[in-house]
Design a protein around this motif. Structure first.
Motif, PDB file in Angstrom:
ATOM      1  N   GLY A 236       0.775  -1.151   0.204  1.00  0.00           N
ATOM      2  CA  GLY A 236      -0.088   0.081  -0.014  1.00  0.00           C
ATOM      3  C   GLY A 236       0.694   1.205   0.060  1.00  0.00           C
ATOM      4  N   GLN A 237       2.225   1.187   0.573  1.00  0.00           N
ATOM      5  CA  GLN A 237       2.899   2.339   0.698  1.00  0.00           C
ATOM      6  C   GLN A 237       3.501   2.781  -0.632  1.00  0.00           C
ATOM      7  OE1 GLN A 237       4.356   0.857   4.338  1.00  0.00           O
ATOM      8  NE2 GLN A 237       4.953   2.822   4.687  1.00  0.00           N
ATOM      9  N   VAL A 238       3.845   1.607  -1.640  1.00  0.00           N
ATOM     10  CA  VAL A 238       4.574   1.792  -2.751  1.00  0.00           C
ATOM     11  C   VAL A 238       3.613   1.868  -3.983  1.00  0.00           C
ATOM     12  CG1 VAL A 238       6.555   1.224  -1.735  1.00  0.00           C
ATOM     13  CG2 VAL A 238       5.275  -0.533  -3.060  1.00  0.00           C
ATOM     14  N   MET A 239       2.440   1.492  -3.869  1.00  0.00           N
ATOM     15  CA  MET A 239       1.635   1.119  -5.228  1.00  0.00           C
ATOM     16  C   MET A 239       1.361   2.475  -5.916  1.00  0.00           C
ATOM     17  SD  MET A 239      -2.300   0.277  -3.863  1.00  0.00           S
ATOM     18  CE  MET A 239      -3.350   1.561  -2.996  1.00  0.00           C
ATOM     19  N   PRO A 307      -0.041 -11.223 -11.635  1.00  0.00           N
ATOM     20  CA  PRO A 307      -0.382 -11.625 -10.405  1.00  0.00           C
ATOM     21  C   PRO A 307      -0.946 -10.501  -9.500  1.00  0.00           C
ATOM     22  CG  PRO A 307       1.958 -11.084 -10.860  1.00  0.00           C
ATOM     23  CD  PRO A 307       1.386 -10.773 -12.096  1.00  0.00           C
ATOM     24  N   LEU A 308      -1.612 -10.845  -8.390  1.00  0.00           N
ATOM     25  CA  LEU A 308      -2.261  -9.993  -7.390  1.00  0.00           C
ATOM     26  C   LEU A 308      -1.551  -9.939  -6.270  1.00  0.00           C
ATOM     27  CD1 LEU A 308      -6.110 -10.658  -8.466  1.00  0.00           C
ATOM     28  CD2 LEU A 308      -4.333  -8.791  -9.323  1.00  0.00           C
ATOM     29  N   VAL A 309      -1.594  -8.897  -5.411  1.00  0.00           N
ATOM     30  CA  VAL A 309      -1.185  -9.186  -3.931  1.00  0.00           C
ATOM     31  C   VAL A 309      -2.166  -8.315  -3.208  1.00  0.00           C
ATOM     32  CG1 VAL A 309       1.271  -9.412  -4.413  1.00  0.00           C
ATOM     33  CG2 VAL A 309       0.477  -7.223  -4.318  1.00  0.00           C
ATOM     34  N   GLY A 330      -0.936  -6.399  -9.436  1.00  0.00           N
ATOM     35  CA  GLY A 330      -2.173  -5.792  -9.494  1.00  0.00           C
ATOM     36  C   GLY A 330      -2.149  -5.627  -7.892  1.00  0.00           C
ATOM     37  N   VAL A 331      -2.730  -4.554  -7.247  1.00  0.00           N
ATOM     38  CA  VAL A 331      -2.954  -4.385  -5.691  1.00  0.00           C
ATOM     39  C   VAL A 331      -4.468  -4.552  -5.534  1.00  0.00           C
ATOM     40  CG1 VAL A 331      -2.640  -3.340  -3.524  1.00  0.00           C
ATOM     41  CG2 VAL A 331      -0.891  -3.188  -5.428  1.00  0.00           C
ATOM     42  N   VAL A 332      -4.715  -5.543  -4.702  1.00  0.00           N
ATOM     43  CA  VAL A 332      -6.109  -5.617  -4.268  1.00  0.00           C
ATOM     44  C   VAL A 332      -6.638  -5.371  -2.913  1.00  0.00           C
ATOM     45  CG1 VAL A 332      -6.974  -6.982  -6.492  1.00  0.00           C
ATOM     46  CG2 VAL A 332      -6.065  -8.134  -4.038  1.00  0.00           C
ATOM     47  N   ASP A 333      -7.976  -5.126  -2.528  1.00  0.00           N
ATOM     48  CA  ASP A 333      -8.282  -4.999  -1.048  1.00  0.00           C
ATOM     49  C   ASP A 333      -8.837  -6.488  -0.634  1.00  0.00           C
ATOM     50  OD1 ASP A 333     -10.907  -5.421  -2.316  1.00  0.00           O
ATOM     51  OD2 ASP A 333     -11.429  -3.489  -1.698  1.00  0.00           O
ATOM     52  N   ARG A 334      -9.129  -6.520   0.452  1.00  0.00           N
ATOM     53  CA  ARG A 334      -9.948  -7.995   1.007  1.00  0.00           C
ATOM     54  C   ARG A 334     -10.784  -8.670   0.103  1.00  0.00           C
ATOM     55  NH1 ARG A 334     -12.843  -8.070   5.117  1.00  0.00           N
ATOM     56  NH2 ARG A 334     -12.935  -5.913   5.423  1.00  0.00           N
ATOM     57  N   VAL A 335     -11.820  -7.845  -0.706  1.00  0.00           N
ATOM     58  CA  VAL A 335     -12.571  -8.670  -1.396  1.00  0.00           C
ATOM     59  C   VAL A 335     -12.130  -8.897  -2.720  1.00  0.00           C
ATOM     60  CG1 VAL A 335     -14.618  -8.044   0.029  1.00  0.00           C
ATOM     61  CG2 VAL A 335     -13.909  -6.492  -1.731  1.00  0.00           C
ATOM     62  N   SER A 337     -11.264  -6.257  -4.734  1.00  0.00           N
ATOM     63  CA  SER A 337     -11.211  -4.982  -5.664  1.00  0.00           C
ATOM     64  C   SER A 337      -9.959  -4.411  -6.113  1.00  0.00           C
ATOM     65  CB  SER A 337     -12.092  -4.105  -5.220  1.00  0.00           C
ATOM     66  OG  SER A 337     -13.697  -4.628  -4.735  1.00  0.00           O
ATOM     67  N   PHE A 338      -9.907  -3.793  -7.393  1.00  0.00           N
ATOM     68  CA  PHE A 338      -8.574  -3.391  -7.709  1.00  0.00           C
ATOM     69  C   PHE A 338      -8.246  -2.096  -7.018  1.00  0.00           C
ATOM     70  CE2 PHE A 338      -6.236  -0.525 -10.781  1.00  0.00           C
ATOM     71  CZ  PHE A 338      -5.276  -1.166 -10.643  1.00  0.00           C
ATOM     72  N   LEU A 339      -7.154  -1.572  -6.434  1.00  0.00           N
ATOM     73  CA  LEU A 339      -6.668  -0.352  -6.035  1.00  0.00           C
ATOM     74  C   LEU A 339      -5.726   0.315  -6.495  1.00  0.00           C
ATOM     75  CD1 LEU A 339      -6.871  -1.861  -2.267  1.00  0.00           C
ATOM     76  CD2 LEU A 339      -8.792  -0.632  -3.233  1.00  0.00           C
ATOM     77  N   GLY A 340      -4.734  -0.582  -7.141  1.00  0.00           N
ATOM     78  CA  GLY A 340      -3.604   0.215  -7.805  1.00  0.00           C
ATOM     79  C   GLY A 340      -2.637  -0.932  -8.381  1.00  0.00           C
ATOM     80  N   LEU A 341      -1.272  -0.544  -8.706  1.00  0.00           N
ATOM     81  CA  LEU A 341      -0.304  -1.254  -9.178  1.00  0.00           C
ATOM     82  C   LEU A 341       0.892  -1.233  -8.649  1.00  0.00           C
ATOM     83  CD1 LEU A 341       1.155  -0.017 -11.987  1.00  0.00           C
ATOM     84  CD2 LEU A 341      -1.261  -0.418 -12.651  1.00  0.00           C
ATOM     85  N   VAL A 342       1.895  -2.135  -8.908  1.00  0.00           N
ATOM     86  CA  VAL A 342       3.386  -1.841  -8.441  1.00  0.00           C
ATOM     87  C   VAL A 342       4.040  -2.574  -9.622  1.00  0.00           C
ATOM     88  CG1 VAL A 342       5.156  -2.664  -6.963  1.00  0.00           C
ATOM     89  CG2 VAL A 342       2.856  -2.301  -5.856  1.00  0.00           C
ATOM     90  N   THR A 343       5.066  -1.588 -10.019  1.00  0.00           N
ATOM     91  CA  THR A 343       5.841  -1.872 -11.159  1.00  0.00           C
ATOM     92  C   THR A 343       7.198  -1.915 -10.576  1.00  0.00           C
ATOM     93  OG1 THR A 343       6.379   0.257 -11.962  1.00  0.00           O
ATOM     94  CG2 THR A 343       4.211  -0.938 -12.888  1.00  0.00           C
ATOM     95  N   TRP A 344       8.252  -2.445 -11.507  1.00  0.00           N
ATOM     96  CA  TRP A 344       9.791  -2.299 -11.244  1.00  0.00           C
ATOM     97  C   TRP A 344      10.173  -1.054 -11.215  1.00  0.00           C
ATOM     98  CZ3 TRP A 344      11.966  -5.846  -8.845  1.00  0.00           C
ATOM     99  CH2 TRP A 344      13.396  -6.028  -8.750  1.00  0.00           C
TER     100      TRP A 344
END
Ligand code: ZN
Length: 374
Positions: A236-239, A307-309, A330-335, A337-344
């Motif tokens: 969450g801090q880097v997405m 992949p999702l985290v 891809g970054v998702v919440d508990r259910v 849902s898409f929240l954001g993404l992380v790339t290299w």
């Protein structure tokens, strides 16, 4: 690096052949059957396959030792230059890293010993130039091959086992990141020496190996730096958030528009329930447009193998997924849902900012120290 064909699974580890390996075997078979005929081609290919069985056994030396420490290895990839066992994680504990790194060459030395015993005499090194031509004893060739592979891997250069052994040994007396830095420098110096020696001696293979090691060492150091910097940081801090969002059924035109008017390299494609269907990548959009036209839907340009985290996962987990070849995570919440993404790219930015902050803090500390002395 991601295009490979799975051939078998042994105790939870998928064995994959990289496309360059298949190409290499195919080219070898073709060239030798044209120049020397089909029988030498088949016997040479058989030798190469047996050599790679030895390489695979070397990798399983690492894999078995890693398993003893509770580290699984989802896959091992065979490349023309050797094998690559992808451990689930690289241990930070120098003792474990040392044991895992050394287990590979130990397998080759064990095979060498067994093959020499079978041969009943010391192998004749003078036969090396005639390898694969059918006149030399197969056992002798494999014995020599195993000794060379074992010794070559002990060279203290990442990503060779010797580089890891060096880092582990340094890790007993130095912090992990410092040990990595030194081991990387030593490896790169070796690589430069190899490439130069290759150039001067007209040995193109040596030059190639030197260049390969040089870049591999750099990326190993970079990966390690990212992993260290991400310690204790959550996804969450880097997405990255705020990208325009697409749906599978949107016209391709919308994707082209979004790419044109923003700087984003990846555009999320969402399902109606808000979960991630995949990404449209800037780099792949042109290809999709030229193949399907602007009238097609976004579906034709969507990469679905993303992949999702969880947003609460460690950022280092995203780094590992990216290192394994994912274009973005891809970054998702508990259910889900898409929240954001992380790339290299975005992890390297975080790393750069943290480095700058650390430099500032060091300079600040020095200033304070200076003031006290005045
Ligand atoms: Zn190895």
């Amino acid at each position: 690096m991601t295009r490979s064909v799975p051939v078998a699974t042994i105790r939870g580890t998928a064995i994959r052949l990289h496309w360059t390996f298949i190409l290499f075997l195919g080219a070898l078979l073709t060239v030798v059957s044209i120049t020397k005929g089909p029988i030498p081609a088949i016997s040479l290919s058989a030798l190469v396959v047996l050599m790679f069985v030895c390489v695979l056994l070397h990798e399983f030396g690492h894999i078995t030792m890693a398993r003893a420490f509770g580290i699984s290895t989802p896959e091992v990839i065979l490349l023309p230059i050797g094998g690559l066992a992808k451990l689930k994680r690289i241990p930070n504990d120098p003792e474990q890293e040392l044991a895992i790194a050394i287990a590979g060459p130990v397998v080759n030395f064990a095979l060498f010993t067994i093959l020499v015993l079978v041969l009943g005499r010391w192998p004749d090194w003078g036969t090396i130039p005639e390898f694969g031509q059918g006149q030399i004893n197969l056992v002798e060739q494999l014995a020599i091959f195993n000794l060379i592979v074992g010794l070559f891997n002990l060279l203290p250069a990442f990503p060779m086992d010797g580089g890891r052994i060096l880092r582990a040994l340094l890790g007993f007396i130095l912090p992990h990141s410092k040990a990595t830095r030194i081991a990387t420098r030593v490896g790169q110096a070796m690589a430069v020496a190899m490439a130069t020696a290759g150039l001067m001696g007209g040995n193109i293979i040596l030059t190639g190996i030197g260049l390969f090691i040089f870049f591999a060492a750099g990326s190993e150091a970079q990966l390690d730096a990212v992993r260290n910097a991400m310690g204790g940081v959550s996804v969450g801090q880097v997405m990255v958030t705020g990208q325009p969002v697409l749906a599978m059924s949107d016209p391709m035109m919308d994707a082209a528009d979004a790419i044109l008017h923003t700087d984003y390299e990846e555009l999320p494609v969402l399902n109606p329930d808000g979960s991630l269907a995949g990404f449209v990548l800037r780099a792949e959009l042109l290809e999709a447009v030229s193949r399907h036209g602007l009238e097609a839907t976004v579906r034709e340009a969507t990469r679905e193998d993303i992949p999702l985290v969880s947003i609460h996962a460690q950022a280092a987990k995203a780094a590992d997924l990216l290192e394994r070849g994912a274009p973005a995570v891809g970054v998702v919440d508990r259910v889900g849902s898409f929240l954001g993404l992380v790339t290299w790219r975005n992890l390297l930015d975080v790393l750069a900012i943290r480095g700058a902050v650390a430099r500032h803090e060091r300079a600040d500390a020095r200033r304070h120290l200076g003031n006290k002395c005045d």
